[in-house]
Motif scaffolding. Structure first.
Motif, PDB file in Angstrom:
ATOM      1  N   ARG A   1       0.821  -1.205   0.000  1.00 16.79           N
ATOM      2  CA  ARG A   1       0.000   0.000   0.000  1.00 16.79           C
ATOM      3  C   ARG A   1       0.862   1.266   0.000  1.00 16.79           C
TER       4      ARG A   1
ATOM      5  N   THR B   1      -9.723   0.922  -1.813  1.00 10.61           N
ATOM      6  CA  THR B   1      -9.395  -0.447  -1.398  1.00 10.61           C
ATOM      7  C   THR B   1     -10.354  -0.936  -0.316  1.00 10.61           C
TER       8      THR B   1
ATOM      9  N   LEU C   1      -4.216   1.363   6.277  1.00 12.13           N
ATOM     10  CA  LEU C   1      -4.149   2.033   4.986  1.00 12.13           C
ATOM     11  C   LEU C   1      -3.673   3.477   5.147  1.00 12.13           C
TER      12      LEU C   1
END
Length: 353
Positions: free
Chosen positions: A195, A253, A269
């Motif tokens: 990520r 996502t 994230l």
């Protein structure tokens, strides 16, 4: 121009800049490794300082197998990133390729090529630094597993080796590799690394979809690991816009998750998106203290400003109340170790020539 044309241009760039002749797969075991966690920082201080100095004197060569592995990782994350961009309402009509290259900067570089294609150059040193730092963090902090694998002193030394390799190794050589993680720690480092790198690439792709490159000015910097290299400077307001756009892309996502899963995954994230800016701030401060060149310094706003602006943007858009807490913990953890890393750097004595 197709993506394969861009791939050939990438290989030609590596060859022209005398990085490697090509990207060849294969085993690459030339880096040294700690075999157990107790070995980390177990040598006498003098031996450890000698190792820092030795890397500065003789940074290793770029190796095709290692760069091939980094490129394979970029290739794996790119399709999902394009899918997320479409979900966010942006469709890339310009062929793009995220390509590993020793730029010496934690920011990606957009390199347009004839035929309306764009190479997004991602620094080879960044692709090493991100998972390395995450490995130390997950090994040292107890809430990632108990008991911790590293003490505070060991974690500081491991970070010292990593930042020494990044700042002095030209992106060609890594520090002593840590032992392999397992279970939850290993999965977490893999997910966060993916990520984090996706956010870096998403930032550059945001320049493409927003049309920023049309108004960019050429910027040539002679201080990269491979000498003078061209980039495009779009101005600070557009850099902040690209951060916001990249964050919007990455937020998708979470679209298919339940609210309960969002509460679990969103903090990671957010932490992954802010991590490259935290590392940029740390490397910039070390570079300033030790009078080291930072390629393309000034082409982006200072990391502190980018962090503040992105946190403000995210605080109004996150889906869970505690989404920013993990990022704050990561920033504090890195900040708390900066002085000790600096002290190790100060102790390295370079003999007079």
């Amino acid at each position: 121009m197709t993506v394969e044309d861009l791939r050939r241009r990438h290989v030609a760039l590596l060859r022209d800049r005398r990085v490697v002749d090509g990207l060849r797969p294969g085993a690459d075991r030339s880096d040294t490794r700690y075999h157990t966690w107790t070995q980390v920082a177990s040598e006498p201080a003098a031996a450890r300082l000698d190792r820092l100095l030795d890397l500065r004197r003789r940074p290793g060569p770029y190796r095709s197998a290692r760069l091939h592995d980094r490129q394979r990782g970029l290739d794996a994350l790119h399709p999902e990133l394009l899918h997320l961009a479409r979900r966010a309402g942006w469709t890339l009509t310009t062929p793009t390729l995220a390509a590993v290259f020793p730029t010496g900067t934690l920011d990606g570089i957009c390199l347009p090529v004839p035929g309306r294609g764009v190479l997004v150059l991602v620094d080879s040193g960044l692709l090493d630094l991100v998972p390395n730092v995450l490995t130390v963090m997950t090994g040292a902090l107890p809430h990632y597993g108990s008991p911790p694998l590293l003490s505070g002193e060991q974690a500081t030394w491991a970070l010292t080796e990593m930042f020494n390799a990044y700042l002095y190794g030209n992106g060609a050589v890594g520090p002593h590799a840590l032992p392999e993680l397992s279970g939850q720690r290993r999965a977490l480092v893999g997910a966060l690394s993916r990520r984090t790198v996706q956010f870096v690439v998403a930032h550059e792709l945001s320049h493409v979809v927003a049309g920023h490159l049309v108004h960019a000015r050429r910027w040539t910097d002679p201080t990269t690991p491979v000498g003078a290299l061209d980039s495009l400077s779009v101005g600070w307001p557009r850099e902040h816009e690209a951060d916001r756009t990249a964050a919007t892309i990455m937020s998708h996502t979470l679209d298919d998750l339940t609210q309960r899963d969002v509460e679990v995954h969103e903090p990671y994230l957010v932490g992954a998106m802010l991590l490259p800016l935290f590392l940029h701030e740390m490397t910039d401060r070390l570079a300033e203290q030790f009078d080291l060149a930072v390629p393309f310094a000034g082409s982006h706003p200072p990391p502190v400003r980018r962090i503040q602006a992105l946190v403000e943007h995210l605080s109004d858009r996150v889906r869970t109340r505690r989404a920013l807490d993990l990022a704050a913990d990561v920033a504090t953890w890195l900040e708390d170790r900066l002085d000790a890393v600096s002290e190790w750097f100060r102790q390295v004595r370079v003999p007079a020539s």
